[in-house]
Design a protein around this motif. Structure first.
Motif, PDB file in Angstrom:
ATOM      1  N   GLU A 190       9.067  10.757  -5.844  1.00  0.00           N
ATOM      2  CA  GLU A 190       8.232  10.652  -7.031  1.00  0.00           C
ATOM      3  C   GLU A 190       9.025  10.861  -8.313  1.00  0.00           C
ATOM      4  O   GLU A 190       8.748  10.250  -9.335  1.00  0.00           O
ATOM      5  CB  GLU A 190       7.093  11.663  -6.957  1.00  0.00           C
ATOM      6  CG  GLU A 190       6.041  11.398  -8.012  1.00  0.00           C
ATOM      7  CD  GLU A 190       4.701  11.946  -7.595  1.00  0.00           C
ATOM      8  OE1 GLU A 190       4.116  12.668  -8.406  1.00  0.00           O
ATOM      9  OE2 GLU A 190       4.252  11.660  -6.481  1.00  0.00           O
ATOM     10  N   ARG A 220      -8.707   6.983  -8.178  1.00  0.00           N
ATOM     11  CA  ARG A 220      -9.201   6.078  -7.133  1.00  0.00           C
ATOM     12  C   ARG A 220      -9.351   6.829  -5.806  1.00  0.00           C
ATOM     13  O   ARG A 220     -10.368   6.689  -5.111  1.00  0.00           O
ATOM     14  CB  ARG A 220      -8.243   4.903  -6.959  1.00  0.00           C
ATOM     15  CG  ARG A 220      -8.727   3.888  -5.938  1.00  0.00           C
ATOM     16  CD  ARG A 220      -7.863   2.645  -5.918  1.00  0.00           C
ATOM     17  NE  ARG A 220      -6.502   2.899  -5.497  1.00  0.00           N
ATOM     18  CZ  ARG A 220      -5.435   2.763  -6.266  1.00  0.00           C
ATOM     19  NH1 ARG A 220      -5.572   2.358  -7.534  1.00  0.00           N
ATOM     20  NH2 ARG A 220      -4.219   3.025  -5.810  1.00  0.00           N
ATOM     21  N   TYR A 246      -8.150  13.293 -16.827  1.00  0.00           N
ATOM     22  CA  TYR A 246      -7.383  12.052 -16.775  1.00  0.00           C
ATOM     23  C   TYR A 246      -7.194  11.476 -18.168  1.00  0.00           C
ATOM     24  O   TYR A 246      -6.139  10.920 -18.492  1.00  0.00           O
ATOM     25  CB  TYR A 246      -8.079  11.033 -15.871  1.00  0.00           C
ATOM     26  CG  TYR A 246      -8.115  11.441 -14.420  1.00  0.00           C
ATOM     27  CD1 TYR A 246      -6.940  11.613 -13.700  1.00  0.00           C
ATOM     28  CD2 TYR A 246      -9.321  11.690 -13.768  1.00  0.00           C
ATOM     29  CE1 TYR A 246      -6.965  12.007 -12.369  1.00  0.00           C
ATOM     30  CE2 TYR A 246      -9.355  12.085 -12.441  1.00  0.00           C
ATOM     31  CZ  TYR A 246      -8.175  12.238 -11.742  1.00  0.00           C
ATOM     32  OH  TYR A 246      -8.189  12.629 -10.430  1.00  0.00           O
ATOM     33  N   ARG A 250      -7.364   1.118 -10.976  1.00  0.00           N
ATOM     34  CA  ARG A 250      -5.928   0.890 -11.167  1.00  0.00           C
ATOM     35  C   ARG A 250      -5.064   2.127 -10.924  1.00  0.00           C
ATOM     36  O   ARG A 250      -3.860   1.999 -10.703  1.00  0.00           O
ATOM     37  CB  ARG A 250      -5.673   0.398 -12.593  1.00  0.00           C
ATOM     38  CG  ARG A 250      -6.268  -0.970 -12.879  1.00  0.00           C
ATOM     39  CD  ARG A 250      -5.967  -1.375 -14.306  1.00  0.00           C
ATOM     40  NE  ARG A 250      -6.467  -2.719 -14.607  1.00  0.00           N
ATOM     41  CZ  ARG A 250      -6.344  -3.301 -15.794  1.00  0.00           C
ATOM     42  NH1 ARG A 250      -5.730  -2.664 -16.775  1.00  0.00           N
ATOM     43  NH2 ARG A 250      -6.825  -4.509 -15.998  1.00  0.00           N
ATOM     44  N   ASN A 251      -5.636   3.321 -10.993  1.00  0.00           N
ATOM     45  CA  ASN A 251      -4.837   4.536 -10.924  1.00  0.00           C
ATOM     46  C   ASN A 251      -5.083   5.279  -9.620  1.00  0.00           C
ATOM     47  O   ASN A 251      -6.228   5.436  -9.189  1.00  0.00           O
ATOM     48  CB  ASN A 251      -5.153   5.449 -12.117  1.00  0.00           C
ATOM     49  CG  ASN A 251      -4.813   4.791 -13.437  1.00  0.00           C
ATOM     50  OD1 ASN A 251      -3.658   4.654 -13.807  1.00  0.00           O
ATOM     51  ND2 ASN A 251      -5.843   4.348 -14.148  1.00  0.00           N
ATOM     52  N   ARG A 252      -3.989   5.727  -9.014  1.00  0.00           N
ATOM     53  CA  ARG A 252      -4.033   6.255  -7.658  1.00  0.00           C
ATOM     54  C   ARG A 252      -4.917   7.484  -7.525  1.00  0.00           C
ATOM     55  O   ARG A 252      -5.775   7.558  -6.645  1.00  0.00           O
ATOM     56  CB  ARG A 252      -2.614   6.589  -7.198  1.00  0.00           C
ATOM     57  CG  ARG A 252      -2.557   7.162  -5.783  1.00  0.00           C
ATOM     58  CD  ARG A 252      -1.168   7.679  -5.475  1.00  0.00           C
ATOM     59  NE  ARG A 252      -0.165   6.634  -5.644  1.00  0.00           N
ATOM     60  CZ  ARG A 252       1.122   6.856  -5.863  1.00  0.00           C
ATOM     61  NH1 ARG A 252       1.551   8.110  -5.952  1.00  0.00           N
ATOM     62  NH2 ARG A 252       1.966   5.874  -5.994  1.00  0.00           N
ATOM     63  N   ASN A 253      -4.738   8.491  -8.401  1.00  0.00           N
ATOM     64  CA  ASN A 253      -5.446   9.754  -8.213  1.00  0.00           C
ATOM     65  C   ASN A 253      -6.954   9.645  -8.415  1.00  0.00           C
ATOM     66  O   ASN A 253      -7.717  10.108  -7.563  1.00  0.00           O
ATOM     67  CB  ASN A 253      -4.849  10.822  -9.126  1.00  0.00           C
ATOM     68  CG  ASN A 253      -3.451  11.203  -8.684  1.00  0.00           C
ATOM     69  OD1 ASN A 253      -3.072  10.979  -7.543  1.00  0.00           O
ATOM     70  ND2 ASN A 253      -2.671  11.756  -9.590  1.00  0.00           N
ATOM     71  N   MET A 310      -2.297  10.501 -13.600  1.00  0.00           N
ATOM     72  CA  MET A 310      -3.054   9.356 -13.101  1.00  0.00           C
ATOM     73  C   MET A 310      -2.556   8.904 -11.733  1.00  0.00           C
ATOM     74  O   MET A 310      -3.358   8.539 -10.866  1.00  0.00           O
ATOM     75  CB  MET A 310      -2.929   8.187 -14.082  1.00  0.00           C
ATOM     76  CG  MET A 310      -3.669   8.401 -15.389  1.00  0.00           C
ATOM     77  SD  MET A 310      -5.422   8.159 -15.173  1.00  0.00           S
ATOM     78  CE  MET A 310      -5.908   7.836 -16.862  1.00  0.00           C
ATOM     79  N   ASN A 311      -1.252   8.898 -11.554  1.00  0.00           N
ATOM     80  CA  ASN A 311      -0.667   8.355 -10.331  1.00  0.00           C
ATOM     81  C   ASN A 311       0.230   9.337  -9.610  1.00  0.00           C
ATOM     82  O   ASN A 311       0.364   9.268  -8.397  1.00  0.00           O
ATOM     83  CB  ASN A 311       0.131   7.080 -10.640  1.00  0.00           C
ATOM     84  CG  ASN A 311      -0.753   5.972 -11.174  1.00  0.00           C
ATOM     85  OD1 ASN A 311      -1.627   5.476 -10.480  1.00  0.00           O
ATOM     86  ND2 ASN A 311      -0.543   5.586 -12.420  1.00  0.00           N
ATOM     87  N   GLU A 312       0.869  10.249 -10.334  1.00  0.00           N
ATOM     88  CA  GLU A 312       1.805  11.176  -9.722  1.00  0.00           C
ATOM     89  C   GLU A 312       1.025  12.339  -9.142  1.00  0.00           C
ATOM     90  O   GLU A 312       0.397  13.090  -9.865  1.00  0.00           O
ATOM     91  CB  GLU A 312       2.817  11.681 -10.752  1.00  0.00           C
ATOM     92  CG  GLU A 312       3.678  10.549 -11.312  1.00  0.00           C
ATOM     93  CD  GLU A 312       4.354  10.958 -12.599  1.00  0.00           C
ATOM     94  OE1 GLU A 312       3.901  11.944 -13.195  1.00  0.00           O
ATOM     95  OE2 GLU A 312       5.319  10.289 -12.988  1.00  0.00           O
ATOM     96  N   LYS A 313       1.074  12.464  -7.832  1.00  0.00           N
ATOM     97  CA  LYS A 313       0.285  13.490  -7.154  1.00  0.00           C
ATOM     98  C   LYS A 313       1.129  14.669  -6.704  1.00  0.00           C
ATOM     99  O   LYS A 313       0.689  15.803  -6.736  1.00  0.00           O
ATOM    100  CB  LYS A 313      -0.405  12.873  -5.929  1.00  0.00           C
ATOM    101  CG  LYS A 313      -1.384  13.800  -5.241  1.00  0.00           C
ATOM    102  CD  LYS A 313      -2.590  14.093  -6.099  1.00  0.00           C
ATOM    103  CE  LYS A 313      -3.609  14.920  -5.328  1.00  0.00           C
ATOM    104  NZ  LYS A 313      -4.779  15.244  -6.128  1.00  0.00           N
TER     105      LYS A 313
END
Length: 511
Positions: free
Chosen positions: A254, A297, A348, A292-295, A427-430
């Protein structure tokens, strides 16, 4: 260059320095003072948990003293798999994975695995691993010490402590993998299904077989055999090494990002929303943010999946047919989709909140759009629960009143967290984040209120009135807040504006 700067730190000095820095970071956190009251409330809740565990310890000790088919040590070992499963579920709410707070340190000139090793060491020595000793030690004093002696009691406590430490590594490993792909949740599900297999596999499947299998380590501990201790130490070591490898790989992946070029995707337009002007624009923003965003979603997908699973369980079994359980799950299933994301409302948006402050009442329009979107989400559980109405297990009036109550009063409570949210959620980095998990205890209290208080209200009303009158009161309460949503959303917006500079500082510092 000074002698201090030239001196290389040993691995243990590095770990101590990093852990000391984390303790200072917690005390200097932006929300340290603002969450003091909420932390006191969490502390009070922890005291209740301690009291509950002591009560269970006394109860199990009385059962063990009266049993003739099992010894007290065997009974505790038979209970241990279920206890560790509960421990795993509890860690979902409170434990960070080591890699979640590693990003700020990964670019420093430190030994390769130093950052991850420091936080794995922290998880191994966490006070949380001692929680279940509150159950085991009183139980052992009342049942084990007088039957087997102090040596066996200490042996049992050590094995239990090692099991909790191993469980912390197991949780950390599986949670990190699940952050990368939802399918990894099948790993703990499969493991616990295998663990419970004596209940449903074999000719003698059932509780007796389960107790017989898991009492074997207890028999060995009572006879001072060393294999339970050696097996637990080996398991802990294997999980530590596996967790270390997974955490480091996840952080590197990541932090360094992917070198694969991203293909262009077709842009989906919701042109029918454009006719609603600014409100329609923010509705599009909410929908596209989830798509569009991983977290976000993953959060909404998990809430939908759990809603469907709970609906199927309620429909296909009679476990929850009592009045208390019917009310509990009906209220729970309605609040689940919205509460998953709304309890962290504006988290977010903290990634771009500066832009929302540019134009007057932008945030008010955003809050209104969120309210409309998550109110529409209530159609999902309402439709899923219709078979219960057809089967006669739930009246339609109950579902309608609980849906409106959730849309009104429940959402009114949840949206209050927008005033106090000041930590940006990636948004995407978990795996990694600048501040780790957001420690907003106000959000924890709000979550407790929306999941617990409504059931107390319904139970109280049903002791005073008929079910139909209770549903009517719940419907009226919800409808009052639905009809006045513009008023309380504006009140929330005005309070946010009074705190905007403090909140903006928090959003910026936690990106």
């Amino acid at each position: 260059m000074t002698h201090t700067m030239q001196t290389r730190l040993t691995i243990w000095q590095t770990i101590r320095l990093l852990l000391s820095h984390r303790r200072l970071a917690d005390r200097r956190a932006f929300d340290y003072e603002s969450n003091r009251f909420a932390k006191v409330m969490v502390g009070i809740a922890s005291l209740f948990i301690v009291g509950y565990l002591i009560m269970l310890a006394v109860l199990f000790a009385l059962i063990a003293n009266d049993m003739r088919s099992m010894t007290s040590v065997e009974l505790m070992c038979a209970l241990l798999p279920a206890v560790m499963c509960i421990d795993f579920l509890m860690r979902l709410a409170v434990q960070q994975t080591p890699s979640q707070i590693a990003r700020p340190y990964m670019l420093l000139p430190l030994p390769r695995h130093a950052c991850v090793d420091a936080f794995i060491f922290s998880s191994l020595t966490s006070w949380g691993n001692l929680t279940w000793l509150i159950l085991v030690i009183p139980y052992s004093i009342m049942s084990v010490a007088f039957s087997y002696g102090m040596l066996t009691m200490v042996y049992l406590v050590i094995v239990t402590l090692l099991a909790a430490v191993a469980n912390s590594q197991w949780y950390s490993l599986t949670r990190t993998l699940a952050n990368r792909s939802f399918l990894w949740w099948l790993l703990p599900v499969g493991f616990y299904a295998l663990e419970a297999s004596p209940l449903y596999l074999g000719h003698d499947a059932g509780l007796q077989q389960y107790l017989r299998v898991y009492s074997l380590p207890g028999d060995a501990i009572g006879g001072h055999s060393m294999w339970p201790l050696l097996a637990m130490m080996a398991l802990t070591a294997i999980l530590v090494l596996a967790n270390r490898h997974v955490q480091y790989a996840a952080v590197c992946m990541e932090t360094m990002g992917s070198s694969k070029p991203k293909s262009l995707k077709h842009v989906i337009r919701f042109s029918f929303l454009e006719r609603y002007g600014e409100l329609g624009t923010f509705l599009q923003l909410e929908i596209k943010q989830l798509m569009r965003n991983r977290n976000p979603r993953k959060a909404i997908i998990m809430s939908i999946v759990f809603t469907i699973i709970l609906s199927m369980l309620i429909i296909t079994t009679d476990i929850y047919d009592s009045d208390v359980m019917t009310n509990f799950w009906a209220l729970y299933i309605f609040i689940l989709p919205g509460a998953t994301i709304l309890v962290k409302v504006m988290g977010y948006e903290g990634n771009y909140v500066d832009l929302l402050f540019v134009r007057r009442e932008n945030i008010l329009a955003l809050l209104h759009a969120k309210y409309i979107f998550y109110s529409a989400m209530l159609l999902l559980p309402f439709v899923l629960m219709q078979p219960m109405v057809i089967a006669g297990k739930m009246p339609l009036m109950m579902l309608a009143s609980y849906a409106v109550y959730t849309m009104g009063f429940q959402y009114f409570v949840i949206f209050q967290s927008a005033v106090y949210t000041h930590q940006t959620i990636p948004m995407n980095e978990k795996i990694t984040s600048k501040g780790g998990l957001d420690g907003n205890y106000v959000q924890m209290i709000i979550t407790g209120v929306v999941f617990i208080i409504p059931n107390i209200i319904v139970t109280t009303l049903q002791t005073m009135f008929s079910p139909e009158t209770t549903y009517g009161i719940m419907l009226a309460i919800g409808l009052a807040f639905v009809l006045t949503n513009r008023l309380w959303l504006r009140n929330i917006y005005n309070r946010m504006m009074k705190r905007k500079y403090d909140n903006l500082e928090g959003f910026t510092s936690t990106r």
